[in-house]
Scaffold this active site. Structure first.
Site, PDB file in Angstrom:
ATOM      1  N   SER A  84       2.027  45.222  33.710  1.00 47.09           N
ATOM      2  CA  SER A  84       2.564  46.504  33.037  1.00 47.09           C
ATOM      3  C   SER A  84       1.548  46.477  31.832  1.00 47.09           C
ATOM      4  O   SER A  84       1.387  45.752  31.050  1.00 47.09           O
ATOM      5  CB  SER A  84       3.622  46.836  32.705  1.00 47.09           C
TER       6      SER A  84
ATOM      7  N   TYR B 116      -2.080  52.350  32.562  1.00 45.52           N
ATOM      8  CA  TYR B 116      -1.637  53.751  32.120  1.00 45.52           C
ATOM      9  C   TYR B 116      -2.971  54.365  31.589  1.00 45.52           C
ATOM     10  O   TYR B 116      -3.505  54.062  30.325  1.00 45.52           O
ATOM     11  CB  TYR B 116      -0.461  54.051  31.076  1.00 45.52           C
TER      12      TYR B 116
ATOM     13  N   THR C 129      -1.193  54.193  37.413  1.00 42.60           N
ATOM     14  CA  THR C 129       0.231  54.846  37.839  1.00 42.60           C
ATOM     15  C   THR C 129      -0.301  56.459  37.279  1.00 42.60           C
ATOM     16  O   THR C 129      -0.631  56.471  36.272  1.00 42.60           O
ATOM     17  CB  THR C 129       1.294  54.525  36.660  1.00 42.60           C
TER      18      THR C 129
ATOM     19  N   ARG D 201      15.581  61.034  31.217  1.00 43.14           N
ATOM     20  CA  ARG D 201      16.339  59.606  31.326  1.00 43.14           C
ATOM     21  C   ARG D 201      17.666  59.898  30.598  1.00 43.14           C
ATOM     22  O   ARG D 201      18.041  59.199  29.621  1.00 43.14           O
ATOM     23  CB  ARG D 201      15.483  58.592  30.590  1.00 43.14           C
TER      24      ARG D 201
ATOM     25  N   LYS E 190      -1.224  54.333  42.009  1.00 44.95           N
ATOM     26  CA  LYS E 190       0.370  54.407  42.174  1.00 44.95           C
ATOM     27  C   LYS E 190       1.233  55.497  41.916  1.00 44.95           C
ATOM     28  O   LYS E 190       0.943  56.169  40.616  1.00 44.95           O
ATOM     29  CB  LYS E 190       0.934  53.092  41.387  1.00 44.95           C
TER      30      LYS E 190
ATOM     31  N   HIS F  67       8.525  56.383  41.567  1.00 40.52           N
ATOM     32  CA  HIS F  67       8.587  55.618  40.255  1.00 40.52           C
ATOM     33  C   HIS F  67      10.188  55.127  40.055  1.00 40.52           C
ATOM     34  O   HIS F  67      10.767  55.040  39.074  1.00 40.52           O
ATOM     35  CB  HIS F  67       8.437  56.561  39.093  1.00 40.52           C
TER      36      HIS F  67
ATOM     37  N   GLY G 178      10.246  50.817  46.112  1.00 39.22           N
ATOM     38  CA  GLY G 178      11.571  51.936  45.653  1.00 39.22           C
ATOM     39  C   GLY G 178      12.684  51.475  46.541  1.00 39.22           C
ATOM     40  O   GLY G 178      12.661  51.988  47.645  1.00 39.22           O
ATOM     41  N   GLY G 179      13.634  50.917  45.931  1.00 35.64           N
ATOM     42  CA  GLY G 179      14.866  50.690  46.612  1.00 35.64           C
ATOM     43  C   GLY G 179      15.125  49.438  47.572  1.00 35.64           C
ATOM     44  O   GLY G 179      15.859  49.410  48.191  1.00 35.64           O
TER      45      GLY G 179
ATOM     46  N   ARG H 128      15.742  46.105  48.685  1.00 39.73           N
ATOM     47  CA  ARG H 128      16.607  45.160  48.346  1.00 39.73           C
ATOM     48  C   ARG H 128      16.878  44.134  49.334  1.00 39.73           C
ATOM     49  O   ARG H 128      17.657  43.074  49.068  1.00 39.73           O
ATOM     50  CB  ARG H 128      18.195  45.540  47.962  1.00 39.73           C
TER      51      ARG H 128
ATOM     52  N   GLY I 144      10.772  45.979  42.240  1.00 42.06           N
ATOM     53  CA  GLY I 144      10.893  46.107  40.648  1.00 42.06           C
ATOM     54  C   GLY I 144      12.100  45.682  39.837  1.00 42.06           C
ATOM     55  O   GLY I 144      11.909  44.599  39.530  1.00 42.06           O
TER      56      GLY I 144
END
Length: 363
Positions: free
Chosen positions: A114, A137, A163, A172, A236, A260, A292-293, A295, A314
């Protein structure tokens, strides 16, 4: 001096790392790591959408010589699991990103570092034993963006991951309620000395339309970036067909379908919903990845069946880093790869090229 962290004996899946991390990480920090935008609708949908997809088992397939290798943007990788860009690893481990890249190297995993890493990108590269991509970024001043690009090139990073879906932070609310603040000794060190957006102040107004969006990247900035580097440029945060086509037209070398992690705009579709739309729009012209998600290894299989070339992981890397340090991250990746191999075996897929929509239940 304390020895290496011991991985708890009951950690056998990624959810176990999340559970143990929740017990060890203070509540404000958990709100930052696991929090989402606004009401968390998109973050929850990411998990639920993968779980809702059913698989079609196959029997008696010839799986001799099976493997999970792939070729992606000039790299030969042993598996399609990539560590996604996540900021501030030192929040959960004193060695920060250097611990994570050690785990990536031990498992043959590509990692995306990052812009907001808590260690200099050069120090991270020196510690790496495998390929690195740099997540970029775009900065308000092009000269600052170019400084980051040149540093990444000089340090040996193999691609730039730009990104594009977070020109401003999402709302948030979990972080706000928990009162999260970065510790004084942790910051985005790679941005030291770079200019922040010029923001005006007006009573009753947010900063979004008072300067933040004036500095936000646009399509012409991606075209400019392509002219500044020979590294592959990956966008991204693509979530729909129009932007996917625009990215291909402007010369992007690959796309990452992403919302994201549900941390930006709440109410976006889940990754599993967006992925086939983007894959269809791209029509095989460039690779499409996603995050994303994810698992479970079955989630990876489902993503590949929907057209992804690889999958980024992530939050689980931070859970594992907090619990087991570099050994934990390596163990987490090993679990996920083993689950993928089991899923491939039980759906009759000998290699990644053999994974398509036929592994998805059509009943």
């Amino acid at each position: 001096m304390a020895g290496p962290a011991q991985i708890p004996a009951d950690v056998v899946a990624l959810c176990d790392y999340e559970r143990h991390a929740a017990e060890r990480i203070p509540a404000p920090l958990r709100a930052y790591i696991d929090g989402a935008g606004a009401d968390g609708l998109t973050a929850d949908a990411n998990l639920a959408a993968w779980q809702a997809i059913r698989l079609q088992g196959r029997v008696l397939a010839d799986l001799r010589g099976a493997d999970t290798g792939l070729h992606l943007l000039g790299l030969d990788l042993p598996h399609p699991l990539i560590l996604a860009p996540v900021a501030f690893h030192r929040l959960v481990h004193p060695e920060g990103e250097t611990a994570t890249v050690l785990a990536a190297g031990a498992t043959g995993s590509l990692i995306v570092v990052s812009t907001q890493a808590s260690l200099p990108l050069e120090q991270i590269a020196t510690a790496a034993h495998g390929p690195l991509w740099f997540q970029l970024y775009m900065q308000p001043r092009r000269e600052d963006t170019l400084r980051l690009v040149r540093r990444a090139e000089d340090a040996g990073y193999r691609a730039l991951v730009v990104t594009v879906d977070a020109p401003v932070n999402g709302l948030r609310n979990m972080e706000q309620r928990a009162g999260f603040r970065l510790p004084e000794d942790i910051r985005a060190v790679n941005l030291d000395g770079m200019a922040a957006p010029e923001i005006r102040s007006e009573p009753g107004r947010s900063a979004v339309f008072l300067g933040l969006m004036d500095a936000a990247p646009r399509w012409e900035d991606i075209a400019w970036l392509k002219m500044q580097t020979e590294l592959p440029v990956i966008l991204k945060g693509i979530s729909g067909a129009n932007d996917a086509i625009g990215a291909v037209d402007i010369g992007a070398d690959a796309l990452i379908v992403s919302n994201h992690g549900g941390r930006a705009l709440d109410g976006l579709p889940a990754t599993a919903e967006m992925l086939p739309v983007v894959v269809g729009a791209v029509s095989g012209r460039i690779p499409v990845l996603c995050d994303g998600g994810v698992r479970r290894g079955t989630d990876v299989l489902k993503a590949l069946a929907l057209g992804a070339s690889a999958v980024l992981i992530g939050r689980p890397q931070i859970h594992a880093l907090a619990v087991g340090g570099p050994r934990g991250v390596a163990h987490m990746l090993t679990i996920l790869r083993a689950e993928l191999e089991v899923a491939m075996a039980l759906t009759g897929c000998r290699d990644l090229a053999g994974i398509d929509e036929a592994v998805l239940w059509q009943g």
